[in-house]
Design a protein around this motif. Structure first.
Motif, mmCIF file in Angstrom:
data_model
loop_
_atom_site.group_PDB
_atom_site.id
_atom_site.type_symbol
_atom_site.label_atom_id
_atom_site.label_comp_id
_atom_site.label_asym_id
_atom_site.label_seq_id
_atom_site.Cartn_x
_atom_site.Cartn_y
_atom_site.Cartn_z
ATOM 1 N N ILE A 239 0.904 -1.101 0.031
ATOM 2 C CA ILE A 239 -0.038 0.051 -0.136
ATOM 3 C C ILE A 239 0.825 1.147 0.173
ATOM 4 O O ILE A 239 1.610 1.551 0.887
ATOM 5 N N ARG B 275 -3.862 -6.782 4.871
ATOM 6 C CA ARG B 275 -5.050 -6.862 4.260
ATOM 7 C C ARG B 275 -5.581 -8.255 4.234
ATOM 8 O O ARG B 275 -5.035 -9.124 3.868
ATOM 9 N N ALA C 38 -8.969 -7.633 0.167
ATOM 10 C CA ALA C 38 -9.930 -6.642 0.151
ATOM 11 C C ALA C 38 -8.739 -5.397 0.172
ATOM 12 O O ALA C 38 -8.118 -5.258 1.350
ATOM 13 N N MET C 39 -8.661 -4.463 -0.471
ATOM 14 C CA MET C 39 -7.688 -3.545 -0.681
ATOM 15 C C MET C 39 -7.931 -2.479 0.428
ATOM 16 O O MET C 39 -6.872 -1.581 0.810
ATOM 17 N N ARG C 40 -9.136 -2.222 0.884
ATOM 18 C CA ARG C 40 -9.216 -1.213 1.801
ATOM 19 C C ARG C 40 -9.023 -1.646 3.147
ATOM 20 O O ARG C 40 -9.406 -2.806 3.429
ATOM 21 N N GLU C 41 -8.398 -0.671 4.051
ATOM 22 C CA GLU C 41 -8.178 -1.231 5.239
ATOM 23 C C GLU C 41 -9.247 -1.686 6.071
ATOM 24 O O GLU C 41 -10.305 -1.025 6.032
ATOM 25 N N SER D 58 -11.483 -3.881 5.584
ATOM 26 C CA SER D 58 -12.470 -4.243 4.786
ATOM 27 C C SER D 58 -12.352 -5.770 4.618
ATOM 28 O O SER D 58 -11.121 -6.385 4.662
ATOM 29 N N GLN E 196 -16.401 -4.982 -5.833
ATOM 30 C CA GLN E 196 -16.459 -4.224 -4.945
ATOM 31 C C GLN E 196 -15.216 -3.682 -4.341
ATOM 32 O O GLN E 196 -14.846 -3.642 -3.082
ATOM 33 N N GLY E 197 -14.219 -3.667 -5.244
ATOM 34 C CA GLY E 197 -12.883 -2.669 -4.762
ATOM 35 C C GLY E 197 -11.830 -3.913 -4.315
ATOM 36 O O GLY E 197 -10.956 -3.457 -3.600
#
Lengths: 480, 317
Positions: free
Chosen positions: A422, A429, A454-457, A459, A466-467
């Motif tokens: 990141i 992740r 899941a690339m969002r912290e 998540s 959905q990303g």
């Protein structure tokens, strides 16, 4: 880039142990990463992004603003599974699919499992995926779900659980293969130092599996991949698989069914018989004569041809009956019932809202649970209790009460993590793992699978729609 | 081979060839105008006319170049042709060699920036040359890495037919520019530029060995059967491709009829309006070849306009 700076969390990490040390199979990788400067890594990553653009590895996101063809999101830090653990998983996946296929054939025929009181008949009453058109059918090799994508997750206890079995039109295998191609092309030195099991032969096995379904006695069966078309989100994969197998990539309008119930495709030299259809079109759209009359994706008369045994369809129509989050909870019982074996891979503990006690528990603990509709896929229509607002939970409770059969709930899993690049830092992740299992005359499992991240912290939603991103998955021999 | 796949291959061939020839044509026109006396602006509305836009009298260079290279609403502009070729290739990934897809995808990704650069006269030559080179690399990849099977032949047939059509348009604008040129612009320089744009200058010199004047040049570009950008070469190759395909009677007849017209070129140039009329006729015949191929091999006939073909050329001729 220093692996020592990697933050410790409460989650199980696939590469780094609780003392902050690389696990045995990740030592070579971490040593390599430690030797790289942030600039070097950034250059590698830019090279990978450029390669993905040039190679046109893409998927489509449907949105209100129209469909967007997005580059495939790929993280260059691989996920590693030790070979000894993988052998267990491989056996567990085969066991599971064998039982699922016996279940599907049983459900459309004798229904022994219901008669013996192992599986309640009323689960089927509400199933949107049970197809009457399949009743009485017996298929070659007893195989209905020929291609299965099973989602595995590792919990905080370090145990690998089965999250769901995708038996309809599971996708992602092409990305798994492309991820490996990218890694070998752009980080070749990593492959030189250790034994990472290869996974090149998937498309060969897929071809052989499909050929083993051919209803005619011929050396050269005509195999086609049926795609909804270039606007489908998984179109890249459809063309990729057709290309790798040397199969025809067809759309519904290319096929027709003649008066002898034979399926033919329109070629420049006239009609030609089709033996096996690897369809990437949902059940409900494959034959407008039987299902949605306004479907333009399907082929009128295809179910007739299939029932007459003139063509094989993979996955067979009706396989979706076992791809349902309620039926899922009975898979361990199926394994005991049909195979007389104990399940090798455990299910995630689940609550069925159709059971009164469970329903009461779910409604009382919505803030701790993940609630899923029985037959949606792609992460749509679910409630992640701990992350939802009070109002969202209240709204969802109404949906559950209105249709309890349609929902099941699971505790919020502490999904394992993998270090992910990141910016210029490694950060944990959450990941899952989707191996692909084939069943025709023989069974096989991919070596590893598609690791989605899941690339969002924080998540836990790994779906690419959905990303989510993806990683290469290494099965590594220990002590070599 | 699937009829739909054959059709997409054929169109991909046409669209690639269209992009290449548009780049050649704009380059040639720019070169011709650089030779013309200062202060004289001519030829740009001729260029739009031969490209199928009859009502653009008085357009400026910037407008025309934008229209032909970048305009998203012009189905024949270079960026749109390349995008369509790439979309077709995307539906053909299982039949095309992987390197072909990657090269074309890459060209498509670079095209908007390249064509924006080409709006500037000083960068135009290099940018357009890059499109031509990338297309030639694709042609090389196809020729050297793809089996010369029916799929290859449909692709090639599309390219050959488009090339024949574009060569006729290029001759059309050259004769128009050369005829209307005021004092200073010698006809010879115009034809040299045109031959060079088609990479035909050396070959013309070698095989014709006569000085550059309209009749032998046009005759070379129309009826030479060995130069790959000459119309006769294209039609003869289409003919031999068709001969190997199933049920070729109709498209073969149309192709031979088109080829028969080519021998009339020298005679027609002695008449006042002979050449424009002949070019119209040739394009009409090429259109019939296209229709015959469609009816014999593809699914449903696609209206020409929808598929990105400029319509009637000499509407008022």
């Amino acid at each position: 880039m220093r692996c020592e700076n990697y933050p410790k969390t409460m989650f199980y990490d696939e590469l780094i142990d609780e003392h902050g040390e690389p696990r045995a199979t990740a030592k070579a990788l971490c040593a390599h990463l430690n030797a790289q400067s942030a600039d070097e890594l950034r250059a590698r990553r830019e090279a990978i992004d450029a390669a993905i653009m040039t190679m046109g590895i893409s998927f489509t996101v449907y949105s209100d603003a129209g469909n967007i063809d997005r580059a495939w999101p790929f993280d260059l830090i691989p996920r590693i599974v030790p070979e000894s653990e993988w052998r267990q998983i491989d056996a567990g996946l085969k066991q599971r699919l064998r039982a699922l296929n016996m279940f599907i054939e049983d459900i459309y025929n004798e229904q022994d499992i219901i008669r013996e009181g192992v599986f309640p008949a009323d689960v089927l009453d509400g199933s949107a995926n049970y197809l009457e058109a399949c009743e009485g059918m017996k298929l070659r090799h007893g195989a209905w779900a020929h291609i299965c994508g099973t989602d595995l997750v590792r919990g905080g206890d370090g145990v690998m659980y089965v999250l769901e079995d995708n038996l309809r039109v599971p996708s992602g295998v092409s990305y798994m293969l492309e991820n490996r191609g990218l890694m070998k092309r752009l980080l070749p030195e990593l492959f030189a130092d250790q034994t990472i099991l290869p996974l090149d032969d998937y498309t060969t096995r897929l071809y052989e599996m499909l050929a083993s379904l051919c209803p005619r006695d011929t050396d050269r069966p005509v195999i086609v991949v049926l795609t909804p078309g270039v606007f489908n989100s998984a179109y890249f994969e459809h063309s990729y698989l057709a290309q790798q197998m040397g199969a025809y990539l067809v759309e519904g309008s290319d096929l027709s069914v003649d008066s002898d119930d034979v399926v033919t495709m329109r070629t420049v030299a006239g009609p030609r018989r089709v033996d096996v259809i690897y369809r990437r079109v949902d059940d409900k759209f494959i034959d407008p004569e039987v299902f949605h009359p306004d479907s333009v994706l399907g082929v009128p008369g295809l179910m007739r041809a299939w029932r007459a045994g003139k063509v094989a369809i993979a996955n067979a129509p009706g396989s979706g009956v076992a791809d349902d989050k309620i039926v899922y909870t009975y898979v361990p019982d199926m394994i005991r019932f049909y195979l007389n074996e104990e399940p090798i891979l455990p299910n995630v503990p689940s609550y069925l809202c159709m059971r009164e006690d469970d329903l009461a528990y779910v409604l009382a603990h919505l803030d701790e649970l993940v609630v899923k509709p029985a037959n949606e896929s792609g992460g749509y229509g679910m409630l992640i209790g701990p992350k939802a607002t009070e109002a969202e939970r209240a709204e969802f409770a109404k949906l559950i009460i209105a249709e309890p059969r349609n929902y099941m709930a699971q505790p919020m899993l502490a999904l394992s993590t993998v270090p992910t690049l990141i910016g210029d830092e490694l950060a944990p992740r959450h990941v899952d793992l989707r191996p692909f299992i084939l069943q025709g005359k023989e069974m096989s499992v991919t070596t590893g699978g598609l690791t989605r991240v899941a690339m969002r912290e924080g998540s836990i939603v790994v779906n690419s729609s959905q990303g989510g991103g993806s990683k290469d998955t290494w099965i590594v021999k220990e002590g070599v | 081979m699937l009829a739909r796949v054959a059709e997409n291959l054929y169109w991909m061939g046409r669209q690639l060839e269209r992009a290449e020839n548009t780049a050649r044509l704009v380059n040639a026109t720019t070169q011709v105008l650089l030779d013309s006396p200062a202060g004289i602006e001519l030829g740009w509305d001729e260029l739009t006319r031969v490209m199928g836009f009859p009502d653009t009298v008085g357009v400026t260079e910037a407008e025309v170049v934008h229209l032909l290279l970048l305009d998203q609403d012009n189905p024949g502009s270079i960026v749109v042709s390349l995008r369509q070729a790439r979309e077709n290739a995307r539906s053909l990934r299982e039949v095309l060699p992987r390197e072909v897809w990657e090269q074309l995808n890459n060209l498509h990704l670079r095209a908007p920036a390249l064509m924006t650069a080409a709006l500037d006269r000083s960068r135009r030559h290099a940018a357009l040359r890059e499109v031509v080179d990338a297309r030639l690399m694709l042609a090389g990849l196809l020729n050297e890495t793809m089996s010369h099977d029916a799929a290859f032949q449909f692709l090639r047939m599309g390219a050959l037919l488009e090339r024949a059509d574009m060569t006729s348009r290029i001759v059309d604008i050259s004769s128009a520019v050369a005829c209307t040129a005021p004092g200073g612009l010698g006809m010879e320089t115009t034809w040299i530029s045109i031959l060079k744009a088609l990479s035909a200058f050396q070959m013309y010199r070698r095989h014709k060995n006569v000085r550059i004047s309209p009749k032998p040049v046009v005759s070379f570009l129309f009826s030479d059967s060995r130069f790959p950008r000459a119309i006769r070469y294209c039609l003869e190759n289409i003919e031999s491709i068709l001969a190997e395909l199933p049920d070729p009677a109709d498209p073969l007849r149309a192709t031979r009829q088109a080829a028969r017209l080519l021998s009339k070129v020298e005679h027609s140039m002695e008449l006042d309006d002979g050449l424009p009329v002949l070019i119209d006729e040739v394009q009409q015949r090429l259109c019939e070849v296209h229709n015959a191929i469609h009816e014999s091999y593809f699914s449903k006939p696609k209206p020409m306009a929808e598929a990105g073909m400029p319509t009637q050329l000499h509407a008022q001729a």
